[in-house]
Design an enzyme around this catalytic site. Sequence first.
Site, mmCIF file in Angstrom:
data_model
loop_
_atom_site.group_PDB
_atom_site.id
_atom_site.type_symbol
_atom_site.label_atom_id
_atom_site.label_comp_id
_atom_site.label_asym_id
_atom_site.label_seq_id
_atom_site.Cartn_x
_atom_site.Cartn_y
_atom_site.Cartn_z
ATOM 1 N N GLU A 81 0.852 -1.255 -0.072
ATOM 2 C CA GLU A 81 0.052 -0.077 -0.015
ATOM 3 C C GLU A 81 0.955 1.468 -0.053
ATOM 4 O O GLU A 81 0.205 2.370 -0.294
ATOM 5 C CB GLU A 81 -0.930 0.115 1.146
ATOM 6 C CG GLU A 81 -2.063 -1.068 1.203
ATOM 7 C CD GLU A 81 -3.169 -0.455 0.231
ATOM 8 O OE1 GLU A 81 -3.274 0.562 -0.300
ATOM 9 O OE2 GLU A 81 -4.028 -1.398 -0.040
ATOM 10 N N GLU A 112 8.596 -21.645 6.383
ATOM 11 C CA GLU A 112 9.089 -20.832 7.321
ATOM 12 C C GLU A 112 10.616 -21.181 8.002
ATOM 13 O O GLU A 112 11.181 -20.808 8.914
ATOM 14 C CB GLU A 112 8.079 -20.708 8.599
ATOM 15 C CG GLU A 112 7.760 -21.774 9.432
ATOM 16 C CD GLU A 112 6.821 -21.240 10.421
ATOM 17 O OE1 GLU A 112 6.993 -21.613 11.729
ATOM 18 O OE2 GLU A 112 6.018 -20.737 10.152
#
Length: 303
Positions: A81, A112
Site C-alpha cells: 500500500e 518458514e
Amino acid sequence: MALTRTEQRNKNALGLDEKSPEDVLRLLHEAQLEAAASVARARDSIAKASLLAADTLASGGRLAYAAAGSSGLMAMADALELPGTYGIAPDRVVILLAGGVASLSRLAGTYEDDVNQASSDIAAAGLMAGDCLIAISASGTTPYALAAIDEAKKRGLKIISIANNPDVPMFEKADVAIALETPAEMVAGSTRMGAGTAQKIALNLLSTLMAIRLGHVHDGYMVNLVADNIKLRERAARIVSAISACDMGDAAKLLEASGGSVKSAILLAAGATSAANASKLLESNQQRLRPALSELKESHGSR
C-alpha cells in the site's frame, strides 16, 4: 516446557464446538477486540519504529519486510500500500516472504523453516547499511525471520522486530522491539486470528505515522498519493479542493498543471508561480506541504 502464549488455548474456548453460532461468534469477536487492545501497550515502541523507518526513507535507504505465513500476509498488505497511498517509490520497499511467490497460493509450513532462503533473500535484494528491516513473527521464533535478522544485522541494517510473545529471540538483535502481547487464541495456535489482527493494526500505525513524519499526510489527507485510476484521480481533486477551498473543476485544472502532484497543485492554488516553483518549495522543505505553504505565504507578505 511451558507453551508460549501464541500456542496456548484461550480459556473461553472450552466447549466452543458445542455452543450456538451466536455464542461462538460473540466469543471470537470478543477475543479479536482483546487482541486489538493489546496494541495500546506497544505504542511507545511503535512510535520509535516509525521514526526509524521514516529516517531510513528520508536518508535514501530502503524499507524491507521479512516474514512467513500469516505474518507474511500482514507484511505484504502493509508494504504494497505504501507506493500508492503515500507515493513512496516501489523500489524503496522490499517484501521478503518465506516461500516467495509460491507461498501466495499455498502457505506450506515448511517455508518458514528455510533459513538459507532468508539469508539469500536478503542478499538478492541487495540490502545494506542505511536500509531497515521489519521482521514479523507471531511466535517470535520463526527460523526464516530470525535468519533474515541475522543476515540483515551482518550487513548493517537497522532492525524492527514485531512478535506476539514477550522476551523472544527476535528481540535480541532488534533496534526496536514491538511486543504485541495478545491473548491465547480461541483456536489454539491459529495466529492468523488475534495475533494477526494485532500485527495488522500495529503495522497500520507504524507506516501511517512514518508517512506523517515524511510529510505525506496533511490535515488527514494523503497528499502524496499516486492517482493512477478514476477513483484516485477524483480523490486527488477532492483533496486539492478541500485544502485550497476551490471547486472541483479548478482543482482538476491545478492537478493538470502540476503534473498530477497534489502537493504542487495546492501550492499553485496558494500562489506558486509555476509547477517548477512549487517543486522547489517542496524540495526546500523536505517535501512537507505545511512549511512550504508557510514559506509561500511569507514570501507573498514580504512583497
